[in-house]
Write a protein that holds these residues in place. Structure first.
Motif, PDB file in Angstrom:
ATOM      1  N   UNK A 570     137.379  88.944 122.863  1.00 16.03           N
ATOM      2  CA  UNK A 570     137.166  90.375 123.121  1.00 16.03           C
ATOM      3  C   UNK A 570     137.644  90.804 124.508  1.00 16.03           C
ATOM      4  N   UNK A 571     137.414  89.982 125.523  1.00 16.65           N
ATOM      5  CA  UNK A 571     137.876  90.347 126.873  1.00 16.65           C
ATOM      6  C   UNK A 571     139.396  90.365 126.932  1.00 16.65           C
ATOM      7  N   UNK A 572     140.024  89.385 126.286  1.00 17.21           N
ATOM      8  CA  UNK A 572     141.485  89.357 126.278  1.00 17.21           C
ATOM      9  C   UNK A 572     142.040  90.588 125.571  1.00 17.21           C
ATOM     10  N   UNK A 573     141.435  90.954 124.456  1.00 17.80           N
ATOM     11  CA  UNK A 573     141.915  92.135 123.716  1.00 17.80           C
ATOM     12  C   UNK A 573     141.727  93.388 124.560  1.00 17.80           C
ATOM     13  N   UNK A 574     140.599  93.473 125.236  1.00 22.00           N
ATOM     14  CA  UNK A 574     140.338  94.647 126.081  1.00 22.00           C
ATOM     15  C   UNK A 574     141.348  94.726 127.214  1.00 22.00           C
ATOM     16  N   UNK A 575     141.568  93.624 127.898  1.00 21.26           N
ATOM     17  CA  UNK A 575     142.499  93.623 129.024  1.00 21.26           C
ATOM     18  C   UNK A 575     143.919  93.915 128.565  1.00 21.26           C
ATOM     19  N   UNK A 576     144.302  93.370 127.410  1.00 19.80           N
ATOM     20  CA  UNK A 576     145.650  93.633 126.896  1.00 19.80           C
ATOM     21  C   UNK A 576     145.806  95.118 126.547  1.00 19.80           C
ATOM     22  N   UNK A 577     144.795  95.677 125.918  1.00 14.22           N
ATOM     23  CA  UNK A 577     144.855  97.099 125.574  1.00 14.22           C
ATOM     24  C   UNK A 577     144.959  97.955 126.839  1.00 14.22           C
ATOM     25  N   UNK A 578     144.233  97.562 127.858  1.00 11.25           N
ATOM     26  CA  UNK A 578     144.288  98.300 129.123  1.00 11.25           C
ATOM     27  C   UNK A 578     145.691  98.226 129.725  1.00 11.25           C
ATOM     28  N   UNK A 579     146.283  97.049 129.718  1.00 16.83           N
ATOM     29  CA  UNK A 579     147.614  96.886 130.319  1.00 16.83           C
ATOM     30  C   UNK A 579     148.698  97.583 129.508  1.00 16.83           C
ATOM     31  N   UNK A 580     148.446  97.843 128.227  1.00 18.23           N
ATOM     32  CA  UNK A 580     149.405  98.582 127.399  1.00 18.23           C
ATOM     33  C   UNK A 580     149.202 100.093 127.474  1.00 18.23           C
ATOM     34  N   UNK A 581     148.086 100.515 128.062  1.00 25.66           N
ATOM     35  CA  UNK A 581     147.735 101.928 128.110  1.00 25.66           C
ATOM     36  C   UNK A 581     148.745 102.687 128.991  1.00 25.66           C
ATOM     37  N   UNK A 582     149.462 103.647 128.437  1.00 25.68           N
ATOM     38  CA  UNK A 582     150.468 104.375 129.240  1.00 25.68           C
ATOM     39  C   UNK A 582     149.868 105.038 130.470  1.00 25.68           C
ATOM     40  N   UNK A 583     148.650 105.560 130.347  1.00 26.41           N
ATOM     41  CA  UNK A 583     148.024 106.203 131.507  1.00 26.41           C
ATOM     42  C   UNK A 583     147.776 105.192 132.621  1.00 26.41           C
ATOM     43  N   UNK A 584     147.367 104.007 132.224  1.00 30.59           N
ATOM     44  CA  UNK A 584     147.127 102.959 133.223  1.00 30.59           C
ATOM     45  C   UNK A 584     148.445 102.551 133.878  1.00 30.59           C
ATOM     46  N   UNK A 585     149.476 102.416 133.079  1.00 26.75           N
ATOM     47  CA  UNK A 585     150.766 101.987 133.652  1.00 26.75           C
ATOM     48  C   UNK A 585     151.280 103.035 134.647  1.00 26.75           C
TER      49      UNK A 585
END
Lengths: 861, 107
Positions: A570-585
């Motif tokens: 779950x943490x890996x999925x969360x972190x990956x989703x965050x790093x793919x988030x265009x707003x975050x990028x």
């Protein structure tokens, strides 16, 4: 000022002082490896071991057998033994020897002989620690163990889940009031305290602190001795005391356990003990037995000296020589001997590891298709090595929560659990929810979960919880249950790549998650700390880990420590989703980290028991990356098979199956298997540096690997983050394995085959007795042979020593760990620099092998 | 000194390591304090050297400051116990007079 309030306040301080001896013991369902002497870290390793020896009757060092084993298999040699003796006893080793016949015997030789050939004797009788022990010593009774048994029985009963078979009418008031409410009716207690004692039980104070105060006065404990008495009481039941400390200091309102605090435990113990002693005192005849004299020492100083001389070939030494040798050996107290044995073992280990690392860095592939980030856990080491050998992959190490400290609510659960290092208290909840448009797929997964739950007999279909996030709200068809249940019954994915119609809701707009600022902080922290801020590959894998075992109360001990003893997917999925988030990028670009649009982050989870790796959220992978992801999945399968074969060589038990994969799967599914994997046995070091330092080096799964780029970490923030958190967690793990090995009966959890799970919080060995914290014998030993080598964690850092000094200077926890010799430290400023070792009290010392080479190079030809 | 409309009380501030916060709050609760405030991320230079403030991945090992306001008659018991604590543990204790506008919150 009320005297009563003052007494209550003072008692709190006395209890806190007493409890420092005892480390918290987590409920076994979320087992966390801790340093059993965590509360004594400030007195230094040797000081803490000495206090534990006196109070817990514990062994804190490896023994002569460990030294002899290491000499026999070449891990160390006699020069190592001589080196540590010269370092710790320089004057004695340099002193004049004794003439023997035509020759001479050096003090150093006598010390080596005793260290290597002597016999480890049991500790002499210790001074009594508690009132009951003092009574037993005088009268030859067994009150202390009787009180232990009684209190342990009550502790197990009071911590039963609330829906358990026993009801305590006053349980909602606390453990002590609940016990007090029923104690007078219990026939075991009536036998213990007698008729007069029963009357006293009925009139005990309402409050636990007042009951403790009353009992201490009844026992005649002087005010100055109260903390010592309390310490002794806790030392008799370190397991229950450790759980009580967890209840007081680490539990939260969301923990579904029945709490038993330190005041409760002490009130129950002291009430029982004081009344039991009263009763026994009335029964003891006036002509009481004389105090039992301690047994005479088995071996005298003379015998020891004679034995040491004999092993040096001095068969019949004259009395003067024996006396001289005895004087020399008087410097080798039990504690000093243990320090020397440990130092010799560690010297050999450090030399071997530095030699293995080698001088030249190994550069990664020119073109990298996937950068794979694994947890620092030592079990990732082999998989990383095999994966890199399989294809164009570069691997990194980062704590397995990937900076996403969160409470996780699995699909179908009505509660969340913390998934972060226990040093953090995450407040943000991240839910696993159906992906919009894929509710049917998510539904099928929930159906599988429901069938698993029905099979496991743990369905709780009538639980209620918020359903607003679900597109389908048919309560009758869904499993709603506690997170702890659902995370264990989640069906194992059948495919290497999973698309089960779910996603992690990382944005509050989707029902849960982090604010944009916090999401950006998660991504920036993870990337900067491991030095991955430029040169992104087309695919970046964030791979957590977990373990699949069967009928294993200690299952959580094999899961990810960085995720609070939970699986890291779950943490890996969360972190990956965050790093793919265009707003975050977009935010990251403003902070100097530009993740290309052509880079995609994917999450995975490595099962450390089966060496299978599952990749998640295939449905979200852009088309242009799917081929690379499929290739990665295939290569991970190959790497996993190779790693499994490597691990099987060390796992006992014959394997009759066709392949390594089938063997490890069989172990994972075998309910009778007490050792499905080795976990973190043999862990010994924590390396902070770039992958070039360790690429391709077979480290045998013994090393925590944290990526670090000193050149990118100008202000030392990343180094500080690594040393003050992941390194501390690694130290706790190392210390748990260390102490569970050197004293498995006290610090360990005993034999797994005799375990009796109790109250859902821990295990007993057999049907009663103290709660057993620590690791089972099977986690560190095979029979009587130690699989885990008891060594303190060696931190090896490729970072400027001045930067390390600055970080340590401003962090007391690091000063305690390094100066207190809990953790060893070796560093080099740069890739071609010499290694230096941190020596408490002396600072950085050039590695002696390198200094010898330098001296040789200076000698003119 | 009196302040119109305000009630005199005792302010207790204690800076301790994270591991000792539980003992401090237990003492305050035991004497009858109705509440307290815990400040995390405390950094500074002390008798034993410099202490870093908030650590990124570690909420436990930094310094904390606990602040409580109690009536004068409870303060003596609390201060006595906290002084006992500081005989064994690192930290500093500040005791001062203060005035509050809602005494019922603190009694």
């Amino acid at each position: 000022m009320s005297a009563l309030e003052e007494a209550r306040a003072r008692l709190r301080v006395e209890v806190a002082s007493a409890a420092r001896l005892i480390a918290p013991v987590w409920p076994v369902e979320r087992f966390i490896a801790v340093n059993p002497l965590h509360g004594l870290v400030e007195v230094g390793f040797d000081g803490a071991v000495d206090q534990a020896r006196r109070w817990l009757r514990a062994t804190g060092y490896p023994g002569r057998d460990d030294l002899r084993d290491a000499l026999a298999d070449g891990r160390i040699d006699l020069d190592d033994v001589r080196a540590v003796l010269r370092e710790q006893l320089p004057l004695l080793c340099a002193s004049a020897g004794a003439a023997v016949g035509a020759g001479a015997v050096a003090a150093l030789d006598v010390l080596v002989a005793d260290l290597v050939h002597g016999i480890d004797l049991p500790d002499p009788d210790h001074a009594p620690r508690t009132a009951a022990e003092r009574f037993d010593a005088i009268h030859g009774t067994a009150l202390a163990v009787t009180v232990d048994a009684e209190v342990s029985r009550w502790s197990a009963l009071l911590t039963q889940p609330s829906h358990g078979p026993l009801g305590f009418p006053d349980r909602h008031l606390g453990a002590y009031p609940a016990w007090r409410g029923v104690a007078v009716h219990d026939r075991h207690l009536r036998r213990l305290v007698g008729r007069a004692g029963v009357a006293e039980l009925g009139s005990l104070p309402d409050r636990a602190d007042d009951a403790i105060d009353l009992a201490l006065r009844r026992l005649g404990i002087k005010p100055a001795d109260r903390a010592q008495e309390l310490r002794g009481q806790l030392a008799r039941v370190p397991g229950w005391a450790g759980f009580a400390r967890w209840c007081d200091e680490w539990s939260s309102d969301q923990d579904p356990v029945q709490l038993l605090g330190l005041l409760d435990l002490l009130a129950i113990r002291l009430s029982c003990e004081s009344l039991a002693i009263d009763r026994a005192t009335r029964s003891v005849p006036d002509s009481a037995a004389a105090p039992v004299a301690p047994a005479p020492p088995i071996s005298t100083a003379r015998q020891r000296a004679t034995s040491a001389l004999a092993s040096l070939g001095v068969a019949e030494p004259d009395p003067a020589t024996v006396a001289w040798a005895g004087d020399v050996l008087s410097a080798l107290s039990d504690g000093r001997r243990g320090q020397l044995v440990l130092a010799a073992l560690e010297l050999g280990h450090r030399r071997e590891l530095l030699t293995t690392l080698g001088p030249a860095p190994a550069v990664g592939p020119a073109h990298v298709a996937v950068q794979a980030v694994f947890c620092i856990d030592g079990r990732s080491e082999g998989l990383r090595r095999h994966l890199e050998a399989t294809g164009p992959y570069d691997t990194f190490g980062f704590a397995g929560f990937f900076a996403a400290a969160m409470r996780h609510r699995p699909l179908g659960s009505n509660e969340s659990y913390p998934s972060a290092p226990v040093l953090l208290s995450p407040a943000v909840e991240v839910c696993e929810t159906p992906t919009p448009g894929a509710e049917a797929v998510a539904g099928r997964r929930l159906d599988r979960q429901r069938r698993s739950a029905a099979t496991a007999g743990t369905v709780d279909a009538m639980a209620h919880g918020p359903l607003a996030m679900f597109a389908l709200a048919e309560a009758a068809g869904w499993v709603l249950g506690p997170a702890a249940m659902l995370k264990t019954i989640r069906p194992r994915p059948r495919a290497r790549v999973v698309a089960d119609g779910t996603r992690m809701a990382i944005d509050p707009a989707d029902g849960s998650g982090f604010s944009l600022e916090d999401r950006t902080l998660v991504a920036e922290t993870a990337l900067r700390t491991m030095g991955l801020t430029t040169g992104f590959a087309p695919v970046v894998l964030l791979c957590g880990h977990g373990a699949t075992t069967t009928a294993n109360p200690h299952a959580a001990s094999l899961d990810c420590g960085a995720c609070g003893g939970n699986r890291g997917g779950p943490n890996a999925r969360t972190a990956a989703a965050i790093c793919n988030d265009p707003a975050v990028r977009s935010e990251l670009r403003g902070r100097g980290i530009d993740i290309p649009a052509t880079t995609w982050f994917i999450a995975g989870e490595h099962d450390t028991t089966t060496d299978e790796v599952v990749l998640y959220d295939l449905d979200r992978v852009p088309v242009e990356h799917r081929a690379a992801v499929e290739d990665l999945a295939s290569d991970l399968a190959v790497a996993g098979e190779r790693n499994a074969a490597e691990r099987l060589a060390r796992l006992p038990g014959r394997t009759r199956t066709r392949s390594a994969r089938h063997s490890v799967q069989a172990r994972a599914g075998d309910w009778a298997q007490t050792r499905p994997e080795w976990g973190l046995a043999r862990n010994a070091a924590f390396i902070v540096g770039p992958r070039d330092l360790t690429r391709g080096v077979p480290l045998d799964g013994r090393v925590f690997l944290h990526s670090y780029d000193a050149d990118a970490d100008v202000d030392g923030t990343a180094l500080e983050t690594i040393l003050t958190a992941p390194m501390v967690v690694a130290h706790w793990i190392n210390a748990q394995y260390y102490f569970s090995t050197v004293d498995p009966d006290l610090y360990g959890a005993g034999d797994k085959t005799l375990h009796n799970p109790v109250s859902g919080i821990g295990v007993l060995v057999g049907t009663g007795g103290d709660l057993r914290g620590g690791l089972p014998r099977q986690s560190v030993m095979v029979g009587d042979r130690r699989e885990h080598e008891p060594l303190r964690l060696l931190v090896i850092a490729q970072a400027p020593r001045t930067r390390i000094d600055e970080v340590v200077a401003r962090n007391p926890i690091l000063r305690h760990l390094f100066d207190g010799a809990w953790v060893r430290l070796t560093a080099r400023d740069r890739v071609d620099g010499p290694w230096h070792h941190w020596t408490p009290g002396q600072g950085w010392q050039l590695d002696s092998d390198q200094s010898n080479r330098a001296r040789l190079e200076e000698v003119p030809a | 000194m009196t302040r119109p409309g305000l009630t005199a009380m005792t302010r207790i501030e204690i800076v301790v390591g994270g591991d000792d916060v539980a003992a401090v709050t237990e003492v305050l609760t035991a004497v009858g304090a109705t509440g307290y405030t815990v400040f995390a991320g405390v950094s500074g230079l002390g008798h034993h050297g410099f202490h870093q403030g908030r650590l990124l991945f570690n909420d436990r090992d930094g310094l904390r400051m606990v602040l409580a306001v109690v009536s004068h008659d409870l303060a003596e018991a609390a201060v006595a116990a906290l002084r006992n604590l500081l005989e064994e543990r690192p930290g500093v204790l500040f005791v001062s007079d203060t005035y509050v506008s809602r005494p019922e919150y603190f009694t």
